[in-house]
Design an enzyme around this catalytic site. Structure first.
Site, PDB file in Angstrom:
ATOM      1  N   GLY A   1       8.504  -0.914   8.593  1.00 11.98           N
ATOM      2  CA  GLY A   1       8.093  -2.254   8.985  1.00 11.98           C
ATOM      3  C   GLY A   1       7.766  -3.111   7.775  1.00 11.98           C
TER       4      GLY A   1
ATOM      5  N   LYS B   1      15.170  -1.183   6.902  1.00 11.14           N
ATOM      6  CA  LYS B   1      14.139  -2.204   6.711  1.00 11.14           C
ATOM      7  C   LYS B   1      14.584  -3.397   7.542  1.00 11.14           C
ATOM      8  CE  LYS B   1      10.621  -3.994   4.161  1.00 11.14           C
ATOM      9  NZ  LYS B   1       9.289  -3.402   3.957  1.00 11.14           N
TER      10      LYS B   1
ATOM     11  N   ILE C   1       0.811  -1.223   0.000  1.00 10.68           N
ATOM     12  CA  ILE C   1       0.000   0.000   0.000  1.00 10.68           C
ATOM     13  C   ILE C   1       0.848   1.279   0.000  1.00 10.68           C
ATOM     14  CG2 ILE C   1      -2.167  -0.937   0.901  1.00 10.68           C
ATOM     15  CD1 ILE C   1       0.344   0.765   3.176  1.00 10.68           C
ATOM     16  N   GLY C   2       2.158   1.138  -0.205  1.00 14.04           N
ATOM     17  CA  GLY C   2       2.975   2.340  -0.367  1.00 14.04           C
ATOM     18  C   GLY C   2       3.870   2.700   0.799  1.00 14.04           C
TER      19      GLY C   2
END
Length: 259
Positions: free
Chosen positions: A119, A40, A16-17
């Site tokens: 996340g 990350k 979702i970006g």
């Protein structure tokens, strides 16, 4: 001593970006004169990039920041299969350890003014049998940025995620709307519903971009509202703040991004 600005970016779902928003934040922070780096902690899924097996999200975060650091710090766990991290780790006989992730973050925080930690998947995605992404956010004790994928079902997903963030004792510092479905009905009405119920500032609305470019997305995000949480954490840590400037967008520009 300058304020250290670190955030944990989560989302209402996968795809979702989050990476686009995290990269846009890094672009803005670096452009304002800060030393900024993306992290990350766990990445699942690799592909051949520039002749090597790499994770695309990790590559994009590195390109958006302006601080060099080893991959072992920027992404301690790179897993091959594009699936839930706990399953990908199990396939490779890897155990994701919270202390390893905490140590990597602390090392990055010593090197940069700002660390944007992205996340994996949604807020509570499992990382192991007794560890999930929410545990990581809680252990790092960072203000949370929520990326809401604007599509059917986003209202419940966003409100439940906000509730889960606060249940962990974390601050929902702001949220970004990501127009992942250009054909979504009544996007502005959904946006206004979330503005009234999430209880956190809207930092921007990123339109559906092709290609998904950090600099282009940054034009739709305003980080000024995060200054208050940065100051709060600085005071708590005994730091002194310094001013910084990011782009300004008014409500009309935000609404236009959904048109």
């Amino acid at each position: 001593m300058t304020v250290r600005r670190h955030w944990f970016v989560t989302g209402t779902d996968t795809g979702i970006g989050k990476t686009l928003v995290s990269s846009a934040m890094l672009h803005l922070l670096a452009g304002s004169g800060l030393c900024a780096i993306g992290m990350k902690p766990v990445a699942a899924g690799v592909e051949m990039i520039d002749g090597a097996w790499q994770n695309e999200d990790v590559v994009r975060l590195a390109a958006a920041g302006n601080v060099e650091a080893p991959l072992a710090l920027r992404c301690p766990y790179v897993l091959r299969a594009p699936m839930s991290p706990h399953l990908a780790a199990r396939d490779e006989s890897v155990r994701i350890e919270l202390p390893v992730l905490q140590s990597a973050f602390e090392s990055l925080a010593r090197q940069a003014d700002a660390v944007v930690v992205e996340g994996v998947g949604g807020f509570c995605v499992p990382l192991g049998d007794a560890l999930d992404s929410a545990d990581l956010a809680q252990a790092l004790d960072l203000p949370v940025i929520l990326v809401v994928g604007l599509r059917l079902g986003c209202l419940s997903h966003a409100l439940l995620t906000a509730e889960a963030i606060r249940a962990r004792g974390l601050v929902l510092a702001g949220w970004v709307a990501s127009a992942v479905d250009p054909s979504m009905l009544a996007p502005e009405a959904n946006l206004q519903t979330l503005r009234g119920r999430l209880g956190a500032p809207l930092l921007g609305v990123v339109p559906h971009l092709a290609p998904a470019d950090a600099a282009a997305a940054a034009c739709h995000i305003d980080l000024r509202a995060l200054r208050a949480t940065a100051m709060h954490h600085a005071v708590r840590a005994g730091h002194t703040a310094r001013c910084w400037t990011v782009r300004q967008h008014d409500d009309e520009e935000v609404s236009a991004a959904l048109a």
